[in-house]
Design a protein around this motif. Structure first.
Motif, short mmCIF file in Angstrom:
data_model
loop_
_atom_site.label_atom_id
_atom_site.label_comp_id
_atom_site.label_asym_id
_atom_site.label_seq_id
_atom_site.Cartn_x
_atom_site.Cartn_y
_atom_site.Cartn_z
N UNK A 1 0.85 -1.21 0.00
CA UNK A 1 0.00 0.00 0.00
C UNK A 1 0.87 1.25 0.00
N UNK A 2 1.92 1.25 0.82
CA UNK A 2 2.86 2.38 0.84
C UNK A 2 3.49 2.60 -0.54
N UNK A 3 3.67 1.52 -1.30
CA UNK A 3 4.30 1.64 -2.62
C UNK A 3 3.51 2.53 -3.56
N UNK A 4 2.22 2.73 -3.26
CA UNK A 4 1.37 3.57 -4.12
C UNK A 4 1.25 5.00 -3.59
N UNK A 5 1.95 5.31 -2.49
CA UNK A 5 1.88 6.63 -1.87
C UNK A 5 3.23 7.34 -1.96
N UNK A 6 3.24 8.66 -1.80
CA UNK A 6 4.53 9.38 -1.71
C UNK A 6 5.29 8.94 -0.46
N UNK A 7 6.59 9.18 -0.44
CA UNK A 7 7.46 8.88 0.70
C UNK A 7 7.40 7.40 1.08
N UNK A 8 7.33 6.54 0.08
CA UNK A 8 7.19 5.10 0.31
C UNK A 8 8.27 4.56 1.24
N UNK A 9 9.52 4.88 0.93
CA UNK A 9 10.64 4.32 1.69
C UNK A 9 10.58 4.76 3.15
N UNK A 10 10.30 6.04 3.38
CA UNK A 10 10.23 6.58 4.75
C UNK A 10 9.12 5.91 5.54
N UNK A 11 7.91 5.83 4.94
CA UNK A 11 6.78 5.21 5.62
C UNK A 11 7.08 3.74 5.96
N UNK A 12 7.68 3.03 5.02
CA UNK A 12 7.99 1.61 5.23
C UNK A 12 9.00 1.44 6.35
N UNK A 13 10.01 2.28 6.36
CA UNK A 13 11.05 2.21 7.38
C UNK A 13 10.46 2.50 8.76
N UNK A 14 9.62 3.55 8.84
CA UNK A 14 8.99 3.90 10.12
C UNK A 14 8.07 2.78 10.60
N UNK A 15 7.38 2.12 9.67
CA UNK A 15 6.47 1.04 10.05
C UNK A 15 7.24 -0.18 10.56
N UNK A 16 8.37 -0.50 9.93
CA UNK A 16 9.20 -1.60 10.42
C UNK A 16 9.68 -1.29 11.84
N UNK A 17 10.08 -0.04 12.06
CA UNK A 17 10.51 0.39 13.39
C UNK A 17 9.36 0.30 14.39
N UNK A 18 8.16 0.69 13.97
CA UNK A 18 6.98 0.63 14.83
C UNK A 18 6.68 -0.82 15.24
N UNK A 19 6.71 -1.72 14.27
CA UNK A 19 6.45 -3.14 14.57
C UNK A 19 7.50 -3.67 15.53
N UNK A 20 8.76 -3.31 15.28
CA UNK A 20 9.86 -3.77 16.13
C UNK A 20 9.69 -3.30 17.57
N UNK A 21 9.38 -2.03 17.76
CA UNK A 21 9.22 -1.51 19.12
C UNK A 21 7.99 -2.09 19.80
N UNK A 22 6.92 -2.31 19.04
CA UNK A 22 5.74 -2.97 19.61
C UNK A 22 6.11 -4.36 20.13
N UNK A 23 6.86 -5.11 19.31
CA UNK A 23 7.22 -6.47 19.70
C UNK A 23 8.12 -6.48 20.94
N UNK A 24 9.08 -5.56 21.00
CA UNK A 24 9.98 -5.52 22.15
C UNK A 24 9.23 -5.19 23.43
#
Length: 503
Positions: free
Chosen positions: A393-416
């Protein structure tokens, strides 16, 4: 005061040995575990789907009736006690509880899965399928799910803070079985609670690991396979065990604030950059559909036409949240001391589901709009690999790389933060309610939690995670029903609650 030493604690040893044997089975014979998981999943959802639906609806109605009754004035603490946290701080903590990794995983994946393969014989990828997909996504993340957490949190909070008893699941049975004796029954209840908790947490941990791998594949073109998922599991294990062993309270609080900040940032950014009006319109319509079809969805099964859609989705969700409930219930009880039952129920039952609906409307609504109006193929990509839903979904929006990176970080911190907290809760549950469980106990549970997630991912992937929740939740559903009966019995004996006068 210290609890019993691990070598004397039956709950710790029995539950840890059972979990270890399960992990050993998956490690030595993953194919056997995978084949049996598939069979058990099919049987459990077929034979007990009705039981899960009726039970969770009962929990929902029970919480609402209790809140509006005269017993709603009872405080989770002494009559003169007041909340430990201001209202908006408390709401912020419920916000944190409501935004788990499961919601990040399914926020796009669920509506797009229903859109591609809708229930009730609807045509896939149609306007009607989009509308139904939003309705069911709201339903699955709505008040039914949170009624389960409310029951556990209410029972633990009441007995721990008002009755000054240990924060154990078995303690909530006291009004029915007495305050002493029945040791085998008490130990059995606590063991079942531990197994349900570690299974529910491991399921969420597994979802997060799969999604991180999906994100890394989409963003960095890293392989999406079992080896990569094991590496991610190992890194997570080191991070949350380090936190749990060193007691980095400030670090966890900092990570929790980071979670909230990242979640809000992503929501606002996608709302602005995405189809804002469509999101708001579809959310409004979806809430209306959710309310209008509340009872029909609560009891929907398909005994006449067959099919497995309800079993694969609704039944699985209810089983998962029941397995997850001792952990979330412990959290909401801990932050709700001093609240009245009425405040507690309406806060826990309304705030997190509403925030979940907003998240699904923004992210799921954006993906639906892109497929319906711009000819993208997000639904097809999600059908091929559900773990990449958010990132395609992010691939179809602007700032794809930034959003994806922030989401991976969000998932990681949630898991920790979730895994760290879970080791603490499991430690309390297996040391006779000791609020400061030892490092050895926390280490064992942290290790076993990661091991369960790993063997389930290797043996049967997503279905293995779903099956584990189903099995663990079945006996714990009975415990929850008994817990409700216990609450009814004890609040009726409250001396300061006026009874209705007889005419």
């Amino acid at each position: 005061m210290k609890g019993k030493a691990p070598h004397r604690n039956i709950v710790f040893w029995v539950s840890s040995i059972i979990v270890f044997l399960f992990v050993l089975w998956g490690a030595l014979s993953p194919k056997s575990l995978g084949d049996n998981a598939a069979s058990v999943f099919d049987f459990t959802t077929y034979a007990f789907g009705w039981f899960y639906l009726i039970a969770v609806f009962f929990f929902t109605i029970f919480c609402l009736i209790l809140a509006i009754s005269r017993y709603g004035k009872i405080r989770l603490g002494g009559d003169d006690s007041r909340p430990d946290y201001p209202f908006f701080t408390w709401i912020g903590m419920l916000f944190s509880a409501g935004f788990g990794v499961g919601l990040v995983f399914w926020g796009v994946a669920e509506p797009m899965s229903h859109f591609f393969k809708p229930p009730m014989g609807l045509e896939g990828q149609s306007e009607e399928a989009a509308r139904v997909s939003m309705r069911y996504s709201f339903f699955h993340w709505g008040i039914h799910q949170w009624s389960v957490f409310t029951v556990v949190g209410l029972a633990l909070g009441y007995f721990q803070y008002r009755k000054k008893e240990k924060g154990l699941i078995s303690t909530t049975f006291n009004p029915l079985i007495g305050h002493s004796g029945k040791t085998p029954l008490r130990r059995t209840v606590d063991i079942l609670a531990v197994i349900a908790t570690i299974t529910g947490v491991a399921t969420s941990l597994g979802f997060g690991i799969l999604q991180i791998n999906g994100g890394l594949k989409t963003v960095f073109d890293l392989p999406n396979n079992a080896m990569m998922q094991l590496i991610i599991t190992g890194v997570l294990l080191i991070l949350y065990l380090t936190s749990a062993m060193t007691g980095l309270d400030k670090g966890i609080k900092w990570l929790s604030n980071l979670n909230l900040g990242l979640a809000l940032l992503l929501m606002i950014a996608v709302l602005i950059m995405g189809p804002t009006v469509f999101i708001l319109n579809s959310m409004t319509l979806g809430i209306g559909d959710y309310i209008s079809n509340f009872f029909e969805m609560s009891f929907r099964l398909t005994p006449y036409e067959g099919g497995t859609w309800v079993r694969d989705w609704t039944v699985f969700y209810w089983a998962w949240v029941i397995a997850w409930s001792p952990f979330v219930g412990s959290f909401v009880a801990r932050v709700s001391r001093g609240r009245t039952i009425r405040e507690f129920v309406f806060g826990v039952l309304i705030v997190p589901p509403f925030l979940a609906i907003i998240w699904i409307a923004i992210f799921g609504g954006t993906a639906l709009h892109l497929d319906l109006t711009q000819g993208t193929n997000i639904a097809e990509l999600v059908n091929e690999d559900v773990t990449t839903a958010l990132f395609v979904t992010y691939a179809e929006l602007p700032l794809t790389f930034l959003f994806s990176l922030l989401s991976i970080l969000l998932i990681l911190t949630f898991l920790i933060t979730s895994a760290d907290s879970a080791t603490f809760v499991l430690g309390i549950m297996t040391t006779d309610g000791n609020l400061n469980p030892g490092r050895f106990v926390k280490f064992i549970w942290g290790l076993l939690m990661a091991a369960i997630a790993a063997v389930l991912i290797i043996s049967s992937g997503l279905q293995g995670l779903q099956t584990a929740s189903l099995i663990a939740a079945l006996p714990f559903t009975v415990i929850l029903i008994v817990m409700c009966l216990s609450i009814i019995k004890v609040v009726r004996k409250e001396p300061h609650i006026p009874r209705k006068s007889k005419k």
